[in-house]
Design a protein around this motif. Structure first.
Motif, PDB file in Angstrom:
ATOM      1  N   MET A   1       0.838  -1.201   0.000  1.00 33.31           N
ATOM      2  CA  MET A   1       0.000   0.000   0.000  1.00 33.31           C
ATOM      3  C   MET A   1       0.874   1.253   0.000  1.00 33.31           C
ATOM      4  O   MET A   1       0.584   2.239  -0.690  1.00 33.31           O
ATOM      5  CB  MET A   1      -0.928   0.009   1.219  1.00 33.31           C
ATOM      6  CG  MET A   1      -2.103  -0.927   1.123  1.00 33.31           C
ATOM      7  SD  MET A   1      -3.199  -0.739   2.569  1.00 33.31           S
ATOM      8  CE  MET A   1      -4.692  -1.536   1.948  1.00 33.31           C
ATOM      9  N   ASN A   2       1.951   1.203   0.775  1.00 32.86           N
ATOM     10  CA  ASN A   2       2.876   2.324   0.821  1.00 32.86           C
ATOM     11  C   ASN A   2       3.542   2.538  -0.538  1.00 32.86           C
ATOM     12  O   ASN A   2       3.749   3.678  -0.973  1.00 32.86           O
ATOM     13  CB  ASN A   2       3.932   2.091   1.903  1.00 32.86           C
ATOM     14  CG  ASN A   2       4.860   3.268   2.079  1.00 32.86           C
ATOM     15  OD1 ASN A   2       4.469   4.307   2.609  1.00 32.86           O
ATOM     16  ND2 ASN A   2       6.101   3.132   1.639  1.00 32.86           N
ATOM     17  N   ASN A   3       3.885   1.448  -1.221  1.00 29.94           N
ATOM     18  CA  ASN A   3       4.449   1.571  -2.570  1.00 29.94           C
ATOM     19  C   ASN A   3       3.468   2.271  -3.505  1.00 29.94           C
ATOM     20  O   ASN A   3       3.850   3.138  -4.306  1.00 29.94           O
ATOM     21  CB  ASN A   3       4.786   0.188  -3.134  1.00 29.94           C
ATOM     22  CG  ASN A   3       6.056  -0.397  -2.559  1.00 29.94           C
ATOM     23  OD1 ASN A   3       6.811   0.296  -1.881  1.00 29.94           O
ATOM     24  ND2 ASN A   3       6.294  -1.673  -2.814  1.00 29.94           N
ATOM     25  N   THR A   4       2.202   1.878  -3.398  1.00 28.18           N
ATOM     26  CA  THR A   4       1.177   2.497  -4.240  1.00 28.18           C
ATOM     27  C   THR A   4       1.050   3.979  -3.925  1.00 28.18           C
ATOM     28  O   THR A   4       0.992   4.826  -4.833  1.00 28.18           O
ATOM     29  CB  THR A   4      -0.178   1.790  -4.027  1.00 28.18           C
ATOM     30  OG1 THR A   4      -0.039   0.405  -4.356  1.00 28.18           O
ATOM     31  CG2 THR A   4      -1.260   2.403  -4.885  1.00 28.18           C
ATOM     32  N   LEU A   5       1.016   4.307  -2.643  1.00 28.49           N
ATOM     33  CA  LEU A   5       0.945   5.710  -2.221  1.00 28.49           C
ATOM     34  C   LEU A   5       2.108   6.509  -2.795  1.00 28.49           C
ATOM     35  O   LEU A   5       1.917   7.602  -3.360  1.00 28.49           O
ATOM     36  CB  LEU A   5       0.959   5.783  -0.689  1.00 28.49           C
ATOM     37  CG  LEU A   5       1.079   7.177  -0.063  1.00 28.49           C
ATOM     38  CD1 LEU A   5      -0.145   8.017  -0.375  1.00 28.49           C
ATOM     39  CD2 LEU A   5       1.290   7.070   1.454  1.00 28.49           C
ATOM     40  N   ALA A   6       3.313   5.983  -2.655  1.00 31.27           N
ATOM     41  CA  ALA A   6       4.497   6.702  -3.124  1.00 31.27           C
ATOM     42  C   ALA A   6       4.468   6.897  -4.637  1.00 31.27           C
ATOM     43  O   ALA A   6       4.763   7.990  -5.146  1.00 31.27           O
ATOM     44  CB  ALA A   6       5.760   5.958  -2.702  1.00 31.27           C
ATOM     45  N   HIS A   7       4.109   5.845  -5.371  1.00 32.37           N
ATOM     46  CA  HIS A   7       4.108   5.963  -6.832  1.00 32.37           C
ATOM     47  C   HIS A   7       3.031   6.924  -7.325  1.00 32.37           C
ATOM     48  O   HIS A   7       3.230   7.618  -8.330  1.00 32.37           O
ATOM     49  CB  HIS A   7       3.949   4.590  -7.478  1.00 32.37           C
ATOM     50  CG  HIS A   7       5.196   3.758  -7.406  1.00 32.37           C
ATOM     51  ND1 HIS A   7       6.419   4.201  -7.865  1.00 32.37           N
ATOM     52  CD2 HIS A   7       5.417   2.509  -6.917  1.00 32.37           C
ATOM     53  CE1 HIS A   7       7.335   3.263  -7.673  1.00 32.37           C
ATOM     54  NE2 HIS A   7       6.755   2.242  -7.091  1.00 32.37           N
ATOM     55  N   ILE A   8       1.897   6.983  -6.623  1.00 39.35           N
ATOM     56  CA  ILE A   8       0.898   7.994  -6.985  1.00 39.35           C
ATOM     57  C   ILE A   8       1.503   9.383  -6.812  1.00 39.35           C
ATOM     58  O   ILE A   8       1.366  10.259  -7.678  1.00 39.35           O
ATOM     59  CB  ILE A   8      -0.382   7.834  -6.134  1.00 39.35           C
ATOM     60  CG1 ILE A   8      -1.123   6.546  -6.529  1.00 39.35           C
ATOM     61  CG2 ILE A   8      -1.298   9.053  -6.303  1.00 39.35           C
ATOM     62  CD1 ILE A   8      -2.340   6.230  -5.659  1.00 39.35           C
ATOM     63  N   GLY A   9       2.177   9.596  -5.692  1.00 39.56           N
ATOM     64  CA  GLY A   9       2.789  10.904  -5.449  1.00 39.56           C
ATOM     65  C   GLY A   9       3.906  11.230  -6.423  1.00 39.56           C
ATOM     66  O   GLY A   9       4.084  12.392  -6.828  1.00 39.56           O
ATOM     67  N   ILE A  10       4.667  10.229  -6.814  1.00 37.80           N
ATOM     68  CA  ILE A  10       5.793  10.450  -7.726  1.00 37.80           C
ATOM     69  C   ILE A  10       5.323  10.707  -9.156  1.00 37.80           C
ATOM     70  O   ILE A  10       5.789  11.626  -9.828  1.00 37.80           O
ATOM     71  CB  ILE A  10       6.747   9.229  -7.698  1.00 37.80           C
ATOM     72  CG1 ILE A  10       7.426   9.113  -6.331  1.00 37.80           C
ATOM     73  CG2 ILE A  10       7.802   9.330  -8.807  1.00 37.80           C
ATOM     74  CD1 ILE A  10       8.072   7.762  -6.088  1.00 37.80           C
ATOM     75  N   GLU A  11       4.387   9.876  -9.615  1.00 44.56           N
ATOM     76  CA  GLU A  11       4.012   9.885 -11.033  1.00 44.56           C
ATOM     77  C   GLU A  11       2.853  10.824 -11.374  1.00 44.56           C
ATOM     78  O   GLU A  11       2.666  11.151 -12.544  1.00 44.56           O
ATOM     79  CB  GLU A  11       3.630   8.462 -11.477  1.00 44.56           C
ATOM     80  CG  GLU A  11       4.687   7.403 -11.202  1.00 44.56           C
ATOM     81  CD  GLU A  11       5.958   7.604 -12.015  1.00 44.56           C
ATOM     82  OE1 GLU A  11       5.905   8.317 -13.040  1.00 44.56           O
ATOM     83  OE2 GLU A  11       7.003   7.050 -11.615  1.00 44.56           O
ATOM     84  N   HIS A  12       2.108  11.267 -10.379  1.00 42.53           N
ATOM     85  CA  HIS A  12       0.895  12.038 -10.660  1.00 42.53           C
ATOM     86  C   HIS A  12       0.900  13.338  -9.863  1.00 42.53           C
ATOM     87  O   HIS A  12       0.450  13.379  -8.711  1.00 42.53           O
ATOM     88  CB  HIS A  12      -0.340  11.183 -10.366  1.00 42.53           C
ATOM     89  CG  HIS A  12      -0.363   9.916 -11.174  1.00 42.53           C
ATOM     90  ND1 HIS A  12      -0.838   9.877 -12.460  1.00 42.53           N
ATOM     91  CD2 HIS A  12       0.104   8.662 -10.889  1.00 42.53           C
ATOM     92  CE1 HIS A  12      -0.676   8.641 -12.939  1.00 42.53           C
ATOM     93  NE2 HIS A  12      -0.118   7.897 -12.009  1.00 42.53           N
ATOM     94  N   ALA A  13       1.413  14.367 -10.494  1.00 43.82           N
ATOM     95  CA  ALA A  13       1.635  15.652  -9.817  1.00 43.82           C
ATOM     96  C   ALA A  13       0.356  16.228  -9.228  1.00 43.82           C
ATOM     97  O   ALA A  13       0.384  16.884  -8.180  1.00 43.82           O
ATOM     98  CB  ALA A  13       2.264  16.648 -10.798  1.00 43.82           C
TER      99      ALA A  13
END
Length: 227
Positions: free
Chosen positions: A167-179
């Motif tokens: 879940m944390n990976n998903t959270l981080a990738h949303i923040g990284i990839e989707h400004a």
């Protein structure tokens, strides 16, 4: 498949067993003592042999299952077979390799992502979230990203370790990839403080989402400036 071939491979794996390595691996949830470089060398020699892979998997031996995942043909597994394999997998390395080397290459990957993400078994659910993190990173079209953030915000804090990690990976990738969702992702990470104190070696990026997001965005921006 000739039973003799299976027996020979199992004997070769047994000969590579190192008790000291097993002791280290068992602390990480992996009940085997085989050097993975040597295991990969066996896989390279055997090449792709799907029938042998299925028989090695059926032994329920962790080293044999790891080898099976290296020599199988991912597209030959049915959705039901992959679902059963995920539920059978005990060792953390086996689950990781099953997801990364097999399920992600399967035509059933998206269907399994959807079913696993809602499964009652937290271990299986973590596999669904691992696939979701991959979708967010590589192809988020069709995903309800705000909805995923709602689930993360409500459930990640108290989730079991493996599920929490994905879940944390998903959270981080949303923040990284989707400004457009970055501020919300950062805010969730800061409020929940999941993995905030995770021990991180010097020179490595912390898995704590606010730090991870900030570092990866910094690298992206530095790369665009150089370009």
């Amino acid at each position: 498949m000739n039973d003799t071939v299976v027996a020979e491979v199992m004997a070769e794996l047994a000969a590579l067993e190192d008790p000291a390595m097993r002791a280290v691996n068992e602390r990480h949830g992996d009940d085997h003592g085989v050097n993975l470089s040597k295991l990969r060398a066996i896989a390279k020699r055997l090449k792709t042999q799907h029938p042998l892979a299925t028989e090695l998997w059926a032994t329920d031996d962790t080293a044999a299952q790891l080898l099976a995942l290296l020599i199988c043909r991912p597209k030959d597994f049915t959705s039901d077979e992959l679902d059963a394999m995920m539920r059978q997998a005990r060792a953390s390395k086996v689950r990781d390799w099953l997801i990364n080397y097999v399920v992600k290459k399967s035509p059933h990957s998206e269907d399994l992502r959807l079913s696993w993400s809602a499964d009652d078994d937290a271990s299986v659910r973590s596999a669904g979230w691992a696939l979701t993190a991959e979708r967010v990173r590589k192809n988020a079209d069709g995903l309800d990203l705000p909805g995923l953030l709602d689930i993360v915000e409500a459930q990640m804090k108290d989730a079991p370790d493996r599920l929490q990690w994905q879940m944390n990976n998903t959270l981080a990738h949303i923040g990284i990839e989707h400004a457009e969702l970055r501020d919300r992702a950062l805010g969730i990470g800061e409020r929940l403080e999941v993995l905030k104190d995770y021990p991180t070696p010097p020179g490595c990026t912390s898995p704590y989402a606010p730090l991870w997001i900030a570092e990866m965005v910094r690298r992206q921006e530095a790369g665009s400036v150089k370009a």
